[in-house]
Structure formats: C-alpha cells, structure tokens
Design an enzyme around this catalytic site. Structure first.
Site, mmCIF file in Angstrom:
data_model
loop_
_atom_site.group_PDB
_atom_site.id
_atom_site.type_symbol
_atom_site.label_atom_id
_atom_site.label_comp_id
_atom_site.label_asym_id
_atom_site.label_seq_id
_atom_site.Cartn_x
_atom_site.Cartn_y
_atom_site.Cartn_z
ATOM 1 N N ARG A 116 0.916 -1.200 -0.198
ATOM 2 C CA ARG A 116 -0.116 0.056 0.063
ATOM 3 C C ARG A 116 1.057 1.273 -0.110
ATOM 4 O O ARG A 116 2.027 1.222 0.152
ATOM 5 C CB ARG A 116 -0.954 0.081 1.199
ATOM 6 N N TRP A 163 13.207 3.297 -10.915
ATOM 7 C CA TRP A 163 12.211 3.074 -12.011
ATOM 8 C C TRP A 163 13.160 3.660 -13.274
ATOM 9 O O TRP A 163 13.055 3.026 -14.654
ATOM 10 C CB TRP A 163 10.856 3.535 -12.207
ATOM 11 N N SER A 217 6.193 -1.764 -17.846
ATOM 12 C CA SER A 217 5.182 -0.940 -17.606
ATOM 13 C C SER A 217 3.897 -1.364 -17.038
ATOM 14 O O SER A 217 3.338 -0.823 -16.132
ATOM 15 C CB SER A 217 5.035 -0.360 -19.102
ATOM 16 N N HIS A 241 4.727 -1.763 -13.413
ATOM 17 C CA HIS A 241 4.684 -0.398 -12.597
ATOM 18 C C HIS A 241 3.406 0.247 -12.423
ATOM 19 O O HIS A 241 3.035 0.606 -11.526
ATOM 20 C CB HIS A 241 5.636 0.587 -13.773
ATOM 21 N N ARG A 249 -2.170 9.698 -11.839
ATOM 22 C CA ARG A 249 -1.336 8.552 -12.468
ATOM 23 C C ARG A 249 -1.809 7.943 -14.112
ATOM 24 O O ARG A 249 -0.858 7.546 -14.473
ATOM 25 C CB ARG A 249 -0.953 7.497 -11.755
ATOM 26 N N CYS A 289 12.641 1.881 0.489
ATOM 27 C CA CYS A 289 11.492 1.549 1.401
ATOM 28 C C CYS A 289 11.558 -0.046 1.635
ATOM 29 O O CYS A 289 11.146 -0.529 0.571
ATOM 30 C CB CYS A 289 10.286 2.126 0.805
ATOM 31 N N CYS A 327 8.501 -1.608 -0.023
ATOM 32 C CA CYS A 327 8.297 -1.499 -1.289
ATOM 33 C C CYS A 327 9.301 -2.463 -1.927
ATOM 34 O O CYS A 327 8.985 -3.239 -2.744
ATOM 35 C CB CYS A 327 8.756 -0.047 -1.837
#
Length: 473
Positions: free
Chosen positions: A192, A205, A257, A260, A292, A399, A402
């Site tokens: 999250r 990225w 992609s 992502h 986004r 993170c 993450c």
C-alpha cells in the site's frame, strides 16, 4: 408625426418578431463535460496490442470467476509466509536514502508464528520429496557429493545444483539459508502507499527503464521525471521506436510498464486517507489515481499504462495455465504440516488452475524466440539477463515494504517467464517422484501466485475506480 410613429412602431414590431423567432428555434444540445472515468478508461477497451484478447473478456473472467477464489488461496498459510532477505546491499550504488516512515517498515515473523512444515522441510516443493532433498542440501553444504550417499541421492545433488544455477532462471533469488533471511507474513505487511516517493523512487524506475528495456539513450521516454520536458514529437519518436522493435523486446517493455502500473493502482487503492493517534484509515484516493492515469493529466500516457497492466495479466495467466501438470502430480503438496488444510488447499489450487486453463483467449507465446535458432537463443539470453538485472535492482529500493513487494513480484514474474519457456521440460515430467529437469521451489511458487494475485487485484480495482470516477469531472 403620425407617419413617423407608425414607422417606429412597425420597426419595433418587426424586431420583436425576429427576436421571438430566434428564441423559438431549437438550440443544439450541449455536450456534457467528459468525466474523469472517461479520461482514464475510454482508451482502455477492446483488443490489446500483440494479443487476440480484449479488455472486457479479462474483466469479466477475473472479477467474477477468478478473483474471489484466488484471494482465498492466498490467505492460506502456505502462500502468506514468504522468506526474504531485505538486508542485501544494493549492487549498483551506495547512497541509498532509507525511508524512515513507519509505513515503510516490515515486521518479520517470530519463529513460532510460521508453521513448522514450512520452516523445516518445504523449501523445495513437496512433502514426499523432503527427506531426499534434505540429504541433497546437506551434501551441497559440504561442497561435494559424498560417496556414502545412495546413488539416487548423488544424482539428485547434481540435478539440484544444475537446477539452482539453471540458465532458465530469470531472477537472482535470495539465499534463504542466509541468517539475514526472515519469514514475512504478507497479510500483515500489505502492499500500500507508504509515502516513499521523489528522486530516490524515481531513480529505481529510471534505471529499470533506461538501462534494462533495450532502449537507446537517444530515445526519450515520455513523462520521465528525471529528464527535461519533452515535446509531442519526442513522444511520437518513442512509440515509433517501440513499435519498430521485435515482439520479444516490445513485450519486455510492456511487462515492466504493466508491473509499474499495477503497483501504482495498489498505492492509489490503499492510500492513507487519515492518520490520527487513534487509527489509520486506508482507502481509495481518486485524485492520486487520476494523477497517475488520467489521459489529460498524463498526456495520454496513463491509458497506455493501464493497457500494459492487462498485458502482464495475460502473460502470467498463460504461465499458470502451462504449469498445471506440475501441480497435478499426486506427490505434490502445499506442505505446511497440517494434512487436512494442505489437502483442501491443493484442491482449491487445482480448481483455480483448471479455471485458468479454461480461459478462451490465452496469450500465444509461440511467436517468442522463433526464427533462426542461434539468434533466438541469443535474444532469449539477453531477455533473461535484462530481467535478472531488474531483480537485483530491487535491493536498491529505500523503502523496506516496497522492497519486499518489489522482490516478490519480480520473482513471481520471472517464474512465469521461466514456465513459459520450459514447455518441453514440463511436458516430459514424470507423473510421480521428483522432477529433475523442471522444478519450482516453494519460494517460486509463493511468489508466482502472489504476484499474479497482485495483478488480479489491480484489474479488480480498476472496476472500483471506474465507478468512483463516474461523477468526477
């Protein structure tokens, strides 16, 4: 004087009639303003590029036939505990800015929280093969094949070594025997929004796209936050370059992609809406989603990303349909030590896999690495090495939560690619006993299904965002 008044009255009467007739004429209906849902999703429909499948078929299949049962499976003990080393150093740069926010942290399991069957013997794949495998691993740790071992065990040692170093592996997996590797409960550490953003996140990225997606430096990627502003011509140049690639390299970019995009959907769907000393409230943030994926706000890039999300869904769905024989073998177990639950979970797993196999419009991977055998093999190796490099980049994420989900999802996608390119090995597997040529570790199995679970959840969340954005302009 009377003539003048008569002329004036006549003129005013004519003007009044003209104005009245203008008001009586029907006006063309005003075009209603475009909703945010239309700006995000109007282009996300119909057939997908390089596929024979359409978005609507995927939505119906995933949201109503697959998603509920898949979520139930992923809540079981076998799939909720994932062993990961979050302390591996970044192999590419040293100046990692660690996220200090509490939502970036990962809470590992205490030793008594993980079922004994998972901790002790389920490392490779099945309960029945565990005794043999433990002998093999003990021999490997000794660094040689002990002649006192049985002939079958000696053979297994060599085959496992071959498997673990196989050129078919698309990821650099963690050494789960390392003292730094810990079990994590995925249900208690959900993916999250954590607040990890800015230049450090962009750099991850950027390295993935700029150095690992077969793109020359002269081609500028649209909406790259670390690059100077671009014009429409540069965006057109990028997509002209992309369409000119071979199908394998184009698919590679679309997979990354799509991954992502899926991650961004999760962050928008589980966003920290309220944070007080009493509680944290998580939910859908439509503004974050629009930033986004809105077609206008992202200059047309958002809808393209969402279509790539459907592309990765098809790739992982196809891999699961191809690996059914591996899980159908009678000696395969989702081994946790609880025989009743293990049997029920295997039954649910097979139900899900047979449902997946029935999907009518599977992706056709036969166009990949076709043609000249020598060139195809080189391309496959480049494909594998590029993806393997991306799996290493996950150790550079600042993170920890993450990093956890990045490592799991790249390993899951890498396992899906391994399956797709192992069709002959899967076909030649014995019906019972260890399969030496094709094998999946428990780590690969857990990551494969959880990674697909993330993509499946993203597709389901798109339906939720469509509904939430219907009345937003």
């Amino acid at each position: 004087m009377d003539r003048r008044w008569g002329f004036l009255i006549g003129l005013l009467s004519a003007a009044w009639l003209l104005l009245r007739s203008g008001h009586d004429e029907p006006r063309p209906p005003e075009t209603p303003p475009e909703t945010a849902a239309q700006r995000c999703f109007c282009q996300v429909s119909g057939y997908l590029d390089d596929c024979t499948c359409d978005v609507e078929t995927i939505d119906k299949f995933n949201n109503y036939r697959l998603f509920p049962r898949l979520q139930k499976l992923l809540e079981s003990d076998y799939f909720r505990y994932y062993k990961v080393n979050l302390k591996r150093p970044c192999p590419f740069w040293k100046d990692i800015s660690q996220c200090g926010r509490r939502d970036c942290a990962v809470k590992p399991c205490e030793s008594d929280e993980v079922p004994d069957g998972i901790k002790s013997a389920s490392y490779k794949y099945s309960g029945e093969a565990n005794n043999l495998i433990e002998e093999c691993e003990q021999a490997e740790r000794l660094g040689a094949v002990d002649e006192s071992l049985s002939e079958e065990t000696q053979k297994a040692v060599l085959q496992w070594t071959k498997h673990d170093d196989s050129s078919d592996n698309f990821c650099e997996a963690d050494d789960i025997q390392s003292p730094d590797a810990e079990y994590v409960d995925l249900l208690l550490n959900p993916e999250r929004y954590t607040g990890y953003k800015g230049p450090d996140a962009w750099r991850i990225w950027n390295v993935i796209y700029e150095e690992n997606c077969f793109k020359p430096q002269t081609i500028k990627r649209p909406l790259n936050p670390l690059a100077s502003s671009q014009g429409k011509s540069e965006e057109n140049t990028f997509y002209s370059w992309l369409e000119g690639l071979c199908v394998e390299k184009r698919a590679f970019y679309r997979l990354i992609s799509g991954l992502h995009a899926s991650i961004n959907v999760h962050l928008s769907a589980r966003y920290l809406l309220q944070d007080t000393w009493l509680e944290q409230i998580w939910g859908h943030n439509v503004t974050e989603f629009q930033q986004r994926f809105d077609g206008i706000l992202t200059e047309g890039e958002g809808p393209r990303r969402l279509k790539n999300l459907y592309f990765i869904y098809l790739i992982e769905l196809r891999a699961l349909s191809k690996v059914v024989p591996f899980f159908e073998r009678p000696d395969f177990q989702l081994f946790t030590g609880n025989k009743v639950q293990d049997a029920e979970n295997k039954m649910l797993l097979l139900e899900i896999l047979h449902e997946i196999k029935s999907f009518p419009l599977h992706f056709d991977e036969n166009s990949f690495f076709a043609g000249d055998k020598k060139e195809a093999n080189k391309l496959k190796e480049d494909f594998r090495l590029h993806f393997r490099n991306i799996s290493r980049i996950m150790d550079c994420v600042g993170c920890f939560k993450c990093r956890l989900w990045g490592k799991l999802q790249t390993q899951g996608l890498g396992t899906a690619l391994k399956i797709l390119f192992s069709e002959k090995l899967i076909a030649n597997m014995p019906e019972s006993g260890p399969s030496y040529e094709f094998q999946l570790t428990r780590q690969e199995i857990v990551s494969l299904f959880n990674a697909f679970g993330r993509i499946s959840t993203s597709v389901k969340e798109l339906e939720n965002f469509r509904n939430l954005l219907q009345n937003v302009h």
